[in-house]
Write a protein that holds these residues in place. Structure first.
Motif, PDB file in Angstrom:
ATOM      1  N   GLN A 182       5.720   1.048  -0.833  1.00  0.00           N
ATOM      2  CA  GLN A 182       6.467   2.235  -0.448  1.00  0.00           C
ATOM      3  C   GLN A 182       5.687   3.144   0.496  1.00  0.00           C
ATOM      4  O   GLN A 182       4.460   3.150   0.522  1.00  0.00           O
ATOM      5  CB  GLN A 182       6.883   3.021  -1.684  1.00  0.00           C
ATOM      6  N   SER A 183       6.474   3.864   1.288  1.00  0.00           N
ATOM      7  CA  SER A 183       5.953   4.938   2.130  1.00  0.00           C
ATOM      8  C   SER A 183       6.769   6.181   1.790  1.00  0.00           C
ATOM      9  O   SER A 183       7.593   6.174   0.860  1.00  0.00           O
ATOM     10  CB  SER A 183       6.098   4.576   3.614  1.00  0.00           C
ATOM     11  N   HIS A 188      10.278  -0.671  -1.348  1.00  0.00           N
ATOM     12  CA  HIS A 188      10.718  -2.049  -1.616  1.00  0.00           C
ATOM     13  C   HIS A 188      10.128  -2.499  -2.950  1.00  0.00           C
ATOM     14  O   HIS A 188       8.982  -2.180  -3.275  1.00  0.00           O
ATOM     15  CB  HIS A 188      10.256  -3.000  -0.510  1.00  0.00           C
ATOM     16  N   HIS A 189      10.941  -3.252  -3.710  1.00  0.00           N
ATOM     17  CA  HIS A 189      10.494  -3.782  -4.996  1.00  0.00           C
ATOM     18  C   HIS A 189      10.586  -5.310  -4.968  1.00  0.00           C
ATOM     19  O   HIS A 189      11.578  -5.876  -4.500  1.00  0.00           O
ATOM     20  CB  HIS A 189      11.361  -3.239  -6.143  1.00  0.00           C
ATOM     21  N   LYS A 211       2.167   5.172   6.533  1.00  0.00           N
ATOM     22  CA  LYS A 211       1.184   4.773   5.540  1.00  0.00           C
ATOM     23  C   LYS A 211       1.908   4.261   4.310  1.00  0.00           C
ATOM     24  O   LYS A 211       2.670   4.985   3.670  1.00  0.00           O
ATOM     25  CB  LYS A 211       0.289   5.954   5.176  1.00  0.00           C
ATOM     26  N   TYR A 212       1.691   2.976   3.980  1.00  0.00           N
ATOM     27  CA  TYR A 212       2.332   2.344   2.830  1.00  0.00           C
ATOM     28  C   TYR A 212       1.316   2.152   1.708  1.00  0.00           C
ATOM     29  O   TYR A 212       0.130   1.921   1.963  1.00  0.00           O
ATOM     30  CB  TYR A 212       2.912   0.988   3.212  1.00  0.00           C
ATOM     31  N   SER A 213       1.800   2.232   0.484  1.00  0.00           N
ATOM     32  CA  SER A 213       0.966   1.940  -0.684  1.00  0.00           C
ATOM     33  C   SER A 213       1.570   0.755  -1.423  1.00  0.00           C
ATOM     34  O   SER A 213       2.782   0.512  -1.354  1.00  0.00           O
ATOM     35  CB  SER A 213       0.899   3.152  -1.618  1.00  0.00           C
ATOM     36  N   GLN A 225       0.938  -9.987   1.061  1.00  0.00           N
ATOM     37  CA  GLN A 225       0.445  -9.987   2.440  1.00  0.00           C
ATOM     38  C   GLN A 225       1.356  -9.137   3.311  1.00  0.00           C
ATOM     39  O   GLN A 225       2.585  -9.196   3.182  1.00  0.00           O
ATOM     40  CB  GLN A 225       0.387 -11.409   2.991  1.00  0.00           C
ATOM     41  N   VAL A 226       0.755  -8.346   4.184  1.00  0.00           N
ATOM     42  CA  VAL A 226       1.509  -7.558   5.156  1.00  0.00           C
ATOM     43  C   VAL A 226       1.233  -8.136   6.537  1.00  0.00           C
ATOM     44  O   VAL A 226       0.071  -8.277   6.936  1.00  0.00           O
ATOM     45  CB  VAL A 226       1.099  -6.070   5.123  1.00  0.00           C
ATOM     46  N   ALA A 227       2.284  -8.492   7.258  1.00  0.00           N
ATOM     47  CA  ALA A 227       2.144  -9.076   8.596  1.00  0.00           C
ATOM     48  C   ALA A 227       2.747  -8.133   9.626  1.00  0.00           C
ATOM     49  O   ALA A 227       3.884  -7.674   9.463  1.00  0.00           O
ATOM     50  CB  ALA A 227       2.832 -10.435   8.655  1.00  0.00           C
TER      51      ALA A 227
END
Length: 354
Positions: A182-183, A188-189, A211-213, A225-227
């Motif tokens: 989330q930002s 998203h879950h 900025k996402y956590s 993974q974040v792409a």
């Protein structure tokens, strides 16, 4: 031993010790008993050189080989060497051929894979062993590209083998987890449970840049993974291959023979190239006599040393070179003849590629 057409697939196998370890480990993976004469002699040969091994890749490969052979004493001796050269960064742990902590080093992925395989191939694993392995896996996850692979075919194959073995060691038939990404304006879950644990889940982040956590709740192990995909100006590539072509003779007189001289040169980082292909587009109305391909360099090496094959495809002559050494000009000549007059003759291209 044979030879590789592409040296990027070579990995760290470059001498008799590593190739012996590689073959012995392969036989042990196939569950060939250590009493088998080939395996026994291979292990004996490797045992005799352990004290002299200074190469990190070879040490990791030997550790895996003796781990498969269930030789605990030798395995621990090799682990001690590996611990002395390990690159530790917080919760991450890996090895490299050099002292540099270069995360983009393909060989570092392969070396670390063999260390992970060696740790996980032991008969019994303690909590400390799994914690040690987890630090290596944490580093692996950071090296994966957006498609799940790594830098090359070689390191991807070994890394996925190691990660697969790790997955079998930490497998649990129970448990589930929820991953929340989330930002300030986007959430998203992802639910991971026993019914969908092998399912690849993906969602597109809408609040970018931001900025996402990432928060994980539960008892199941998950990989996140974040792409990020983006466009950049076309980079200027440093050319390591060059070709120069010149004609001797009059190509405008019908029926006259002339020579095409072309020079191939390599000035890249490796001592030798991979297999090269020289693609010669013939001028319209011309034929080529490929049997006259010759070469002349300072060391007077015969053309056949590097010319693997010469082929003709429609109006192209394709010359396959097994490899060429660094900084040495390879000069070739090919006889050509005009058999049909063509008006407004257009230039033809001669190119070389790896």
């Amino acid at each position: 031993m044979g030879r590789l057409f592409n040296n990027r697939m070579k990995g760290g196998v470059n001498d008799n010790v590593t190739i012996t370890a590689y073959i012995t480990a392969s036989l042990l993976e196939l569950e060939t008993p250590v009493t088998d004469p080939v395996v026994s002699k291979g292990l004996s040969c490797l045992m005799s050189v352990i004290e002299d091994v200074k190469n990190t890749y070879t040490t990791a490969l030997l550790a895996y080989t003796f781990s498969l052979a269930k030789d605990t004493d030798t395995q621990q001796q090799l682990f001690k060497k590996l611990e002395d050269v390990a690159i530790s960064d917080g919760s991450h742990l890996h090895w490299s051929q050099s002292a540099s902590a270069d995360d983009s080093d393909s060989l570092a992925v392969e070396i670390s894979s063999y260390v992970l395989l060696a740790v996980l191939s032991a008969d019994s694993l303690t909590t400390a062993d799994l914690g040690f392995a987890n630090r290596i896996v944490s580093w692996f996850v950071k090296q994966q590209n957006a498609y799940g692979g790594f830098s090359s075919t070689q390191d991807t194959v070994v890394a996925l083998q190691a990660l697969s073995l790790y997955a079998t060691k930490v497998f649990s038939a129970d448990g589930s987890s929820t991953v929340t990404v989330q930002s300030a304006a986007d959430t998203h879950h992802f639910d991971v449970n026993q019914d969908n644990k092998l399912l690849y889940q993906e969602k597109q982040l809408q609040d970018v840049p931001a900025k996402y956590s990432i928060e994980v709740n539960g008892s199941a192990c998950v990989s996140v993974q974040v792409a990020q995909f983006y466009n950049i100006p076309t980079p200027t590539e440093a050319k390591t291959l060059s070709i120069d072509a010149k004609i001797e003779g009059d190509c405008k007189t019908l029926g006259q023979n002339f020579l095409l001289n072309f020079t191939v040169k390599y000035h890249g980082p490796q001592e030798m190239t991979n297999m090269l292909i020289v693609d010669i587009k013939l001028l319209s109305g011309f034929t080529a006599d490929t049997s006259l391909l010759t070469m002349s360099i300072s060391s007077e090496v015969l053309a056949q040393k590097y010319v693997e094959w010469v082929d003709t495809k429609e109006d192209h002559v394709i010359v396959y070179l097994t490899e060429i050494p660094k900084h040495i000009s390879m000069n070739y000549k090919m006889q050509m003849k005009q058999v049909l007059p063509v008006k407004n003759l257009k230039p033809a291209v001669v190119k070389v590629y790896d």
